[in-house]
Write a protein that holds these residues in place. Structure first.
Motif, PDB file in Angstrom:
ATOM      1  N   TYR A 135     -35.221  -5.107   4.971  1.00  0.00           N
ATOM      2  CA  TYR A 135     -35.469  -6.499   4.562  1.00  0.00           C
ATOM      3  C   TYR A 135     -35.595  -6.688   3.037  1.00  0.00           C
ATOM      4  O   TYR A 135     -35.205  -7.725   2.515  1.00  0.00           O
ATOM      5  CB  TYR A 135     -36.764  -7.012   5.199  1.00  0.00           C
ATOM      6  CG  TYR A 135     -36.845  -6.807   6.693  1.00  0.00           C
ATOM      7  CD1 TYR A 135     -36.099  -7.601   7.561  1.00  0.00           C
ATOM      8  CD2 TYR A 135     -37.653  -5.821   7.246  1.00  0.00           C
ATOM      9  CE1 TYR A 135     -36.163  -7.419   8.933  1.00  0.00           C
ATOM     10  CE2 TYR A 135     -37.724  -5.630   8.627  1.00  0.00           C
ATOM     11  CZ  TYR A 135     -36.984  -6.430   9.458  1.00  0.00           C
ATOM     12  OH  TYR A 135     -37.046  -6.247  10.811  1.00  0.00           O
TER      13      TYR A 135
ATOM     14  N   THR B 129     -43.449  -7.737   1.593  1.00  0.00           N
ATOM     15  CA  THR B 129     -42.518  -7.956   2.698  1.00  0.00           C
ATOM     16  C   THR B 129     -43.220  -8.011   4.061  1.00  0.00           C
ATOM     17  O   THR B 129     -42.996  -8.934   4.835  1.00  0.00           O
ATOM     18  CB  THR B 129     -41.428  -6.861   2.685  1.00  0.00           C
ATOM     19  OG1 THR B 129     -40.712  -6.961   1.451  1.00  0.00           O
ATOM     20  CG2 THR B 129     -40.450  -7.023   3.844  1.00  0.00           C
ATOM     21  N   LEU B 130     -44.058  -7.035   4.347  1.00  0.00           N
ATOM     22  CA  LEU B 130     -44.672  -6.957   5.679  1.00  0.00           C
ATOM     23  C   LEU B 130     -46.058  -7.605   5.740  1.00  0.00           C
ATOM     24  O   LEU B 130     -46.882  -7.419   4.828  1.00  0.00           O
ATOM     25  CB  LEU B 130     -44.809  -5.497   6.115  1.00  0.00           C
ATOM     26  CG  LEU B 130     -43.520  -4.713   6.325  1.00  0.00           C
ATOM     27  CD1 LEU B 130     -43.848  -3.262   6.673  1.00  0.00           C
ATOM     28  CD2 LEU B 130     -42.673  -5.351   7.436  1.00  0.00           C
ATOM     29  N   SER B 131     -46.342  -8.282   6.842  1.00  0.00           N
ATOM     30  CA  SER B 131     -47.686  -8.819   7.081  1.00  0.00           C
ATOM     31  C   SER B 131     -48.723  -7.703   7.043  1.00  0.00           C
ATOM     32  O   SER B 131     -49.843  -7.888   6.553  1.00  0.00           O
ATOM     33  CB  SER B 131     -47.755  -9.476   8.468  1.00  0.00           C
ATOM     34  OG  SER B 131     -46.967 -10.630   8.517  1.00  0.00           O
TER      35      SER B 131
ATOM     36  N   SER C 276     -42.047 -13.579   3.791  1.00  0.00           N
ATOM     37  CA  SER C 276     -41.596 -13.027   5.079  1.00  0.00           C
ATOM     38  C   SER C 276     -42.758 -12.593   5.970  1.00  0.00           C
ATOM     39  O   SER C 276     -42.536 -11.877   6.931  1.00  0.00           O
ATOM     40  CB  SER C 276     -40.649 -11.843   4.842  1.00  0.00           C
ATOM     41  OG  SER C 276     -41.281 -10.846   4.056  1.00  0.00           O
ATOM     42  N   ASN C 277     -43.979 -13.021   5.646  1.00  0.00           N
ATOM     43  CA  ASN C 277     -45.127 -12.672   6.505  1.00  0.00           C
ATOM     44  C   ASN C 277     -45.218 -13.694   7.624  1.00  0.00           C
ATOM     45  O   ASN C 277     -45.370 -14.888   7.364  1.00  0.00           O
ATOM     46  CB  ASN C 277     -46.442 -12.691   5.715  1.00  0.00           C
ATOM     47  CG  ASN C 277     -46.490 -11.704   4.564  1.00  0.00           C
ATOM     48  OD1 ASN C 277     -47.336 -11.846   3.684  1.00  0.00           O
ATOM     49  ND2 ASN C 277     -45.610 -10.722   4.534  1.00  0.00           N
ATOM     50  N   THR C 278     -45.150 -13.219   8.863  1.00  0.00           N
ATOM     51  CA  THR C 278     -45.154 -14.165   9.988  1.00  0.00           C
ATOM     52  C   THR C 278     -46.299 -13.919  10.967  1.00  0.00           C
ATOM     53  O   THR C 278     -46.409 -14.610  11.978  1.00  0.00           O
ATOM     54  CB  THR C 278     -43.815 -14.113  10.755  1.00  0.00           C
ATOM     55  OG1 THR C 278     -43.663 -12.812  11.336  1.00  0.00           O
ATOM     56  CG2 THR C 278     -42.633 -14.397   9.850  1.00  0.00           C
TER      57      THR C 278
ATOM     58  N   PHE D 102     -47.519  -7.512  12.264  1.00  0.00           N
ATOM     59  CA  PHE D 102     -46.462  -8.434  12.697  1.00  0.00           C
ATOM     60  C   PHE D 102     -46.070  -8.212  14.159  1.00  0.00           C
ATOM     61  O   PHE D 102     -45.972  -9.152  14.947  1.00  0.00           O
ATOM     62  CB  PHE D 102     -45.231  -8.303  11.777  1.00  0.00           C
ATOM     63  CG  PHE D 102     -43.948  -8.677  12.456  1.00  0.00           C
ATOM     64  CD1 PHE D 102     -43.658 -10.003  12.734  1.00  0.00           C
ATOM     65  CD2 PHE D 102     -43.038  -7.696  12.859  1.00  0.00           C
ATOM     66  CE1 PHE D 102     -42.481 -10.356  13.397  1.00  0.00           C
ATOM     67  CE2 PHE D 102     -41.872  -8.040  13.515  1.00  0.00           C
ATOM     68  CZ  PHE D 102     -41.599  -9.376  13.789  1.00  0.00           C
TER      69      PHE D 102
ATOM     70  N   LEU E 220     -39.821  -4.301  14.460  1.00  0.00           N
ATOM     71  CA  LEU E 220     -39.019  -4.399  13.249  1.00  0.00           C
ATOM     72  C   LEU E 220     -37.599  -3.932  13.607  1.00  0.00           C
ATOM     73  O   LEU E 220     -37.386  -3.288  14.647  1.00  0.00           O
ATOM     74  CB  LEU E 220     -39.627  -3.546  12.135  1.00  0.00           C
ATOM     75  CG  LEU E 220     -40.981  -4.069  11.631  1.00  0.00           C
ATOM     76  CD1 LEU E 220     -41.642  -3.062  10.698  1.00  0.00           C
ATOM     77  CD2 LEU E 220     -40.825  -5.418  10.912  1.00  0.00           C
TER      78      LEU E 220
ATOM     79  N   ASN F  93     -39.095 -12.352  14.441  1.00  0.00           N
ATOM     80  CA  ASN F  93     -38.570 -12.294  13.091  1.00  0.00           C
ATOM     81  C   ASN F  93     -37.948 -10.947  12.722  1.00  0.00           C
ATOM     82  O   ASN F  93     -37.042 -10.887  11.903  1.00  0.00           O
ATOM     83  CB  ASN F  93     -39.684 -12.647  12.110  1.00  0.00           C
ATOM     84  CG  ASN F  93     -39.155 -13.024  10.761  1.00  0.00           C
ATOM     85  OD1 ASN F  93     -38.127 -13.692  10.663  1.00  0.00           O
ATOM     86  ND2 ASN F  93     -39.826 -12.585   9.714  1.00  0.00           N
ATOM     87  N   GLY F  94     -38.421  -9.879  13.345  1.00  0.00           N
ATOM     88  CA  GLY F  94     -37.883  -8.551  13.046  1.00  0.00           C
ATOM     89  C   GLY F  94     -36.392  -8.429  13.323  1.00  0.00           C
ATOM     90  O   GLY F  94     -35.693  -7.625  12.705  1.00  0.00           O
TER      91      GLY F  94
ATOM     92  N   PHE G 259     -34.073 -13.603   5.104  1.00  0.00           N
ATOM     93  CA  PHE G 259     -35.085 -13.096   4.179  1.00  0.00           C
ATOM     94  C   PHE G 259     -34.714 -13.442   2.741  1.00  0.00           C
ATOM     95  O   PHE G 259     -35.577 -13.727   1.913  1.00  0.00           O
ATOM     96  CB  PHE G 259     -35.266 -11.588   4.387  1.00  0.00           C
ATOM     97  CG  PHE G 259     -35.741 -11.288   5.781  1.00  0.00           C
ATOM     98  CD1 PHE G 259     -37.077 -11.407   6.104  1.00  0.00           C
ATOM     99  CD2 PHE G 259     -34.831 -10.970   6.791  1.00  0.00           C
ATOM    100  CE1 PHE G 259     -37.514 -11.195   7.402  1.00  0.00           C
ATOM    101  CE2 PHE G 259     -35.259 -10.750   8.092  1.00  0.00           C
ATOM    102  CZ  PHE G 259     -36.606 -10.866   8.411  1.00  0.00           C
TER     103      PHE G 259
HETATM  104  C1  1QQ Z   1     -43.863  -9.578   9.041  1.00  0.00           C
HETATM  105  C2  1QQ Z   1     -42.458  -9.866   9.428  1.00  0.00           C
HETATM  106  C3  1QQ Z   1     -41.445  -8.826   9.189  1.00  0.00           C
HETATM  107  C4  1QQ Z   1     -40.299  -8.932  10.138  1.00  0.00           C
HETATM  108  C5  1QQ Z   1     -41.030  -9.009   7.772  1.00  0.00           C
HETATM  109  C6  1QQ Z   1     -39.819  -8.365   7.319  1.00  0.00           C
HETATM  110  O1  1QQ Z   1     -42.166 -10.956   9.838  1.00  0.00           O
HETATM  111  O2  1QQ Z   1     -44.232  -8.434   8.727  1.00  0.00           O
HETATM  112  O3  1QQ Z   1     -44.631 -10.533   9.085  1.00  0.00           O
END
Ligand code: 1QQ
Length: 386
Positions: free
Chosen positions: A55, A115-117, A138-140, A188, A240, A266-267, A317
Motif C-alpha cells: 500500500y 499506513t496501518l491502523s 488509510s486507517n479504517t 484493522f 491485508l 479495505n485490505g 490508497f
Molecule cells: C488499516 C487499513 C489497511 C488496509 C491500510 C492499508 O485499512 O490498517 O486501517
C-alpha cells in the motif's frame, strides 16, 4: 507628486483592509494565503517496506505529486510545503520512531499516515500530546479518531463501508450462510471482522464458522479445509492483501468453487491482490472509498497525471493520499499560519470540499463523510460490483 501620494495612500489603505478582512472559516470561501511564507514542514509516514508495502508506495507517490502541484501553482501564496517522508516498515515500532523524528527533529506541524491502523494506534498519541495534526489516509479500524482531537482521517472506516458491502452483495448473490476468516492480531483486520459480524447479523446471514490466522501466516489450509467442509455460499475475509491473496489461491486449490465468492474490506483494495492471486482473485468483492472511473471533479485529471508521472494507474490508497494533501493545504490556507492548533481548527471546518474522493466533509468526530462503493476483481482489474 500629489497624485502619486494619493495613489500610494489608497494602495496602503486597500492592503490594510485586505489584511484585516474577516478570517475565512469555510474552506469553500476563497481565503488569503498572504500571511503564509517559507517552507511548511509536513511529515508523511507510509509502509514502504514490510507486510503493508503493498500500500505505501502508491500513497507516497500520490502525496508527492499533490505537493508538487500545490507548490507549483502557488496555492499557499509565498509558502510551500516541504514533505518529509518516513518508512514505518509496517510496524508499530517503525511508526513510533518516524513520528518521534518528525515531531522532535523536523518540527512538522502535521503528519499524513501512518499506513496501518495498527501502527496509528501506537504512534498517534505522541502527535496528539504535542498538538501536531494527524491526517490518516488509510486507517479504517475503529478507535482512530478517538485518540484525540488532533487526529483526523480521510479514509472511510470499515464500520461505515461494510454494512453497505454486505447489503449489496447479499441482495445480488442471495447468500444465507457464510464462513469468516480473519487476522486476530491486527487492529484493522479485527475491526473489519467486528464490522462484518455486525452487518451479517443485521442481515440475518448465518455464520457457519469463524476461523482466524496471524500476521505473516502463509498456510491457511487447515482453516480453509474446515470451511470447505461446511459448504458456505460465500467466504468473508478480513485480511491485508498479501494474506488475502494466499487465502484465495489456497481456497481455490483446495477446490472451493468459483461460485463461492470472497468478500472483504479495505485490505482487498490494492491492484496487487489480483497480481498476487491471479485467477484465484477473480470475482473477489470489497467495499471501497474510491473507484478509478469516478467522475468526481478532478479525478480523471488526477488519474491521467499520476499515470503520466508514474506509468501506472493510481489505486484507492493513492487517491486518498492525494486528496489528503489538498484537504490539508486548504486548511493551512484558511488557518493563515503554520500552527498546529490553527490548522486543526481549520481542518475541522472542512465541508463539501471537491476532492478526487468526491464531495468531502469531516463529521463532528473528524471522520470522513463521502459515499462508498462496492467493487470486484474482473479480468484482473477492479470493476464496480452492480
Ligand atoms: C488499516 C487499513 C489497511 C488496509 C491500510 C492499508 O485499512 O490498517 O486501517
Amino acid at each position: 507628486m500629489q497624485n502619486v501620494r494619493l495613489v500610494s495612500l489608497l494602495l496602503v489603505v486597500t492592503l490594510l483592509l485586505a489584511a484585516c478582512g474577516a478570517p475565512a472559516a469555510q474552506p469553500t470561501a476563497a481565503p488569503a494565503a498572504g500571511a503564509l511564507s517559507g517552507q511548511i514542514a509536513i511529515g508523511a509516514v507510509w509502509s514502504l517496506t514490510g507486510a503493508a508495502a503493498i500500500y505505501g508506495p502508491s500513497q507516497k507517490q500520490a502525496a508527492e505529486m499533490a505537493v508538487e502541484e500545490i507548490n507549483k501553482t502557488g496555492y499557499l501564496g509565498q509558502a510551500t510545503i516541504k514533505l518529509i517522508t518516513e518508512d514505518d516498515r509496517s510496524t508499530k515500532e517503525g511508526a513510533i520512531a518516524a513520528f518521534e523524528k518528525l515531531i522532535n527533529q523536523d518540527k512538522v506541524v502535521a503528519i499524513f499516515g501512518p499506513t496501518l491502523s495498527n501502527s496509528a494506534k501506537a504512534a498517534d498519541p505522541m502527535a496528539q500530546e504535542k498538538k501536531v495534526v494527524v491526517l490518516a489516509t488509510s486507517n479504517t479500524a475503529a478507535g482512530i479518531v478517538e485518540i484525540g482531537d488532533f487526529v483526523f482521517r480521510d479514509s472511510l472506516p470499515e464500520a461505515s463501508v461494510i454494512p453497505n458491502t454486505i447489503k449489496a452483495t447479499k441482495a445480488k448473490l442471495g447468500y444465507k450462510k457464510v464462513a469468516i476468516l480473519y487476522g486476530d492480531d491486527d487492529a484493522f483486520t479485527k475491526s473489519g471482522y467486528d464490522a462484518f459480524k455486525a452487518a451479517l447479523d443485521a442481515e440475518g446471514v448465518e455464520i457457519l464458522a469463524t476461523e482466524t490466522f496471524k500476521k505473516g501466516d502463509t498456510d491457511f489450509s487447515a482453516q480453509l479445509t474446515k470451511i470447505k467442509g461446511l459448504n458456505p455460499e460465500a467466504i468473508v475475509v478480513s485480511a491485508l492483501a498479501e494474506e488475502a491473496a494466499g487465502i484465495m489461491s489456497q481456497g481455490r486449490q483446495l477446490g472451493i468453487p468459483d461460485s463461492v465468492r470472497f468478500i472483504g474490506g479495505n485490505g482487498f483494495n490494492s491492484p496487487k491482490l489480483a497480481q498476487l492471486a491471479g485467477k484465484a482473485a477473480e470475482g473477489a468483492i470489497s467495499g471501497a472509498a474510491w473507484f478509478i472511473n469516478s467522475t468526481a471533479p478532478g479525478n480523471q485529471d488526477f488519474v491521467k497525471a499520476y499515470n503520466a508521472k508514474y506509468g501506472a494507474n493510481p489505486d484507492q490508497f493513492a487517491a486518498q493520499a492525494y486528496a489528503a494533501v489538498y484537504i490539508m493545504a486548504s486548511a493551512i490556507k484558511h488557518a493563515g499560519k503554520a500552527d498546529g492548533q490553527a490548522i486543526r481548527d481549520a481542518l475541522a471546518q472542512t465541508k463539501d470540499m471537491d476532492t478526487v474522493l468526491g464531495k468531502f466533509s469531516f463529521d463532528a468526530n473528524r471522520d470522513p463523510q463521502h459515499t462508498p462503493v462496492v467493487q470486484m476483481v474482473k479480468d484482473g482489474q477492479f470493476a464496480l460490483f452492480e
